[in-house]
Structure formats: C-alpha cells, structure tokens
Design an enzyme around this catalytic site. Sequence first.
Site, PDB file in Angstrom:
ATOM      1  N   GLU A  95       1.024  -1.253  -0.006  1.00  0.00           N
ATOM      2  CA  GLU A  95       0.139  -0.126   0.027  1.00  0.00           C
ATOM      3  C   GLU A  95       0.724   1.310   0.087  1.00  0.00           C
ATOM      4  OE1 GLU A  95      -2.426   1.587  -0.466  1.00  0.00           O
ATOM      5  OE2 GLU A  95      -4.435   0.896   0.312  1.00  0.00           O
ATOM      6  N   ASP A  96       0.210   2.463  -0.418  1.00  0.00           N
ATOM      7  CA  ASP A  96       0.999   3.651  -0.431  1.00  0.00           C
ATOM      8  C   ASP A  96       0.907   4.329   1.064  1.00  0.00           C
ATOM      9  OD1 ASP A  96      -1.998   3.986  -0.637  1.00  0.00           O
ATOM     10  OD2 ASP A  96      -1.570   5.611  -2.303  1.00  0.00           O
ATOM     11  N   ASP A  99      -4.189   4.946   6.306  1.00  0.00           N
ATOM     12  CA  ASP A  99      -4.876   6.204   6.919  1.00  0.00           C
ATOM     13  C   ASP A  99      -5.813   5.748   7.866  1.00  0.00           C
ATOM     14  OD1 ASP A  99      -5.505   8.981   7.063  1.00  0.00           O
ATOM     15  OD2 ASP A  99      -7.270   8.882   5.536  1.00  0.00           O
ATOM     16  N   PHE A 148      -2.096  15.663   4.417  1.00  0.00           N
ATOM     17  CA  PHE A 148      -2.256  15.099   3.096  1.00  0.00           C
ATOM     18  C   PHE A 148      -1.188  14.953   2.415  1.00  0.00           C
ATOM     19  CE2 PHE A 148      -4.244  13.916  -1.009  1.00  0.00           C
ATOM     20  CZ  PHE A 148      -5.126  12.884  -0.366  1.00  0.00           C
ATOM     21  N   ARG A 161       1.344  12.370  -8.586  1.00  0.00           N
ATOM     22  CA  ARG A 161       1.863  11.016  -8.506  1.00  0.00           C
ATOM     23  C   ARG A 161       3.460  10.897  -9.002  1.00  0.00           C
ATOM     24  NH1 ARG A 161      -2.492   7.659  -7.281  1.00  0.00           N
ATOM     25  NH2 ARG A 161      -4.399   8.213  -8.394  1.00  0.00           N
TER      26      ARG A 161
HETATM   27  P1  IMP Z   1      -7.707   4.146   4.284  1.00  0.00           P
HETATM   28  O1  IMP Z   1      -9.019   3.290   3.914  1.00  0.00           O
HETATM   29  O2  IMP Z   1      -8.337   5.673   5.016  1.00  0.00           O
HETATM   30  O3  IMP Z   1      -6.823   3.674   5.209  1.00  0.00           O
HETATM   31  O4  IMP Z   1      -7.151   4.920   3.246  1.00  0.00           O
HETATM   32  C1  IMP Z   1      -6.298   4.240   2.335  1.00  0.00           C
HETATM   33  C2  IMP Z   1      -6.326   5.241   0.911  1.00  0.00           C
HETATM   34  O5  IMP Z   1      -6.735   6.534   0.895  1.00  0.00           O
HETATM   35  C3  IMP Z   1      -4.904   5.439   0.636  1.00  0.00           C
HETATM   36  O6  IMP Z   1      -4.696   3.976  -0.123  1.00  0.00           O
HETATM   37  C4  IMP Z   1      -4.913   6.466  -0.304  1.00  0.00           C
HETATM   38  O7  IMP Z   1      -5.252   6.059  -1.634  1.00  0.00           O
HETATM   39  C5  IMP Z   1      -6.064   7.379   0.117  1.00  0.00           C
HETATM   40  N1  IMP Z   1      -5.202   8.377   1.073  1.00  0.00           N
HETATM   41  C6  IMP Z   1      -5.217   8.407   2.437  1.00  0.00           C
HETATM   42  N2  IMP Z   1      -4.531   9.394   2.948  1.00  0.00           N
HETATM   43  C7  IMP Z   1      -3.668  10.018   2.044  1.00  0.00           C
HETATM   44  C8  IMP Z   1      -2.860  11.013   1.728  1.00  0.00           C
HETATM   45  O8  IMP Z   1      -2.559  11.514   2.700  1.00  0.00           O
HETATM   46  N3  IMP Z   1      -2.552  11.234   0.361  1.00  0.00           N
HETATM   47  C9  IMP Z   1      -2.827  10.377  -0.665  1.00  0.00           C
HETATM   48  N4  IMP Z   1      -3.748   9.417  -0.593  1.00  0.00           N
HETATM   49  C10 IMP Z   1      -4.250   9.229   0.415  1.00  0.00           C
HETATM   50 MG    MG Z   2      -4.080   3.849  -2.114  1.00  0.00          MG
END
Ligand code: IMP
Ligand code: MG
Length: 174
Positions: A95-96, A99, A148, A161
């Site tokens: 994963e990137d 969050d 962010f 990106r």
């Molecule tokens: P989660 O389900 O809330 O953990 O969100 C995960 C996804 O939300 C990541 O894989 C990203 O695609 C997107 N995301 C959450 N925070 C960021 C951020 O700070 N920058 C860019 N994408 C984010």
């Molecule tokens: Mg993602």
Amino acid sequence: MPIEPLIDAGTIADRVAALGREITRDFLGKDIVIVPVLKGSYVFAADLARHIDLDVAVDFLSVRSYGDQQQSSGVVQITTDLSRSIEGKHVILVEDIVDTGLTISYLHENLGTRQPASLKIASLLHKPSRTRVPVEIDYLGFTVEDVFVVGYGLDYAQKFRNLPYLAVVTDGDA
Ligand code: IMP
Ligand code: MG
C-alpha cells in the site's frame, strides 16, 4: 494546489532499500507474490521489488474507495482483482498509505480467505492519528502526521503521482 516538501528522494530510497533487505531476509528460500494496491503504490512497489533478492511474482489489485478526495468512506470495492490464485503463496500486500486502515483491513480480510501460505502488509506511509481500524503493518516506511501527502505515487485529484519525493498539500495560507 501548493505543496511543501516532506521526505526527500534519497531518504525514501534508503528506507525502501532497507525494507527490501528485510523482506529478503524474512522470506529466504521462498517465492513471494507482491500485490501492489493501485494506483497509489505503483512507484513504491516498483522500487521495493527491485530491492528484494528473491523470486518475486507481481500481481495487481485495484480498489475504489467511496468518498471525496481526502476522506475515505470505508466502503471499499475491488475494481480489478488478482489475475491468479494466491492459494499456498507467500503474499505481501503493498500500500502507499494506511490512513483510517479501512482499505487495508478490508483487503487483508478478503485475501486472507483465499488460503495464502502467509499474508503480510507493506506500506510506505502510516497516519496513526487517523486510525479507525487498527492494522499491523509488517513493513512500514514512515509514520506521518495528520497531513495530506502527495508524490512518489500518491495523488491529490490524480495530480503529483510523478513527483520524485513526498510532499504535503498546504492550503496556501501557511
Ligand atoms: P484508508 O482506507 O483510510 O486507510 O485510506 C487508504 C487510501 O486513502 C490510501 O491507499 C490512499 O489512496 C488514500 N489516502 C489516504 N491518505 C492519503 C494521503 O495523505 N495522500 C494521498 N492519498 C491518501
Ligand atoms: Mg491507495
């Protein structure tokens, strides 16, 4: 959209190389499948894979997370599934950023039902302050504050990106 540098390319490269060495050690003598979650993790996964000194297969997952640009709703849908079975394989989800944890916990649970030999999580970034579902990240690049982040694969409205380093989106008044 104004941005400010957060983590420079050299620091990222060093950390990603270290993660690759760690994975190499942990899976010595085994074949692994890395599963980058598109699109955000494509840059991280490409660099990480080149620091893993094992037989590595790569397969991709695409997810759609309902919500607006900066908020994930927790409703996750797999829009492109793996092209092969992972039964009996050592799998690392890549994963990137984790969050709220909703996306990765959904994917971990989903892939876990497919009988992999093992299932680990690698994430470039983690925002622990926003956790809604606690997840254990086996291979973590960096912990970040509640900001962010863009660059190195991560986008804001599909932009940034291709930035070679990590940056923070600022509101412009800062
Ligand atoms: P989660 O389900 O809330 O953990 O969100 C995960 C996804 O939300 C990541 O894989 C990203 O695609 C997107 N995301 C959450 N925070 C960021 C951020 O700070 N920058 C860019 N994408 C984010
Ligand atoms: Mg993602």
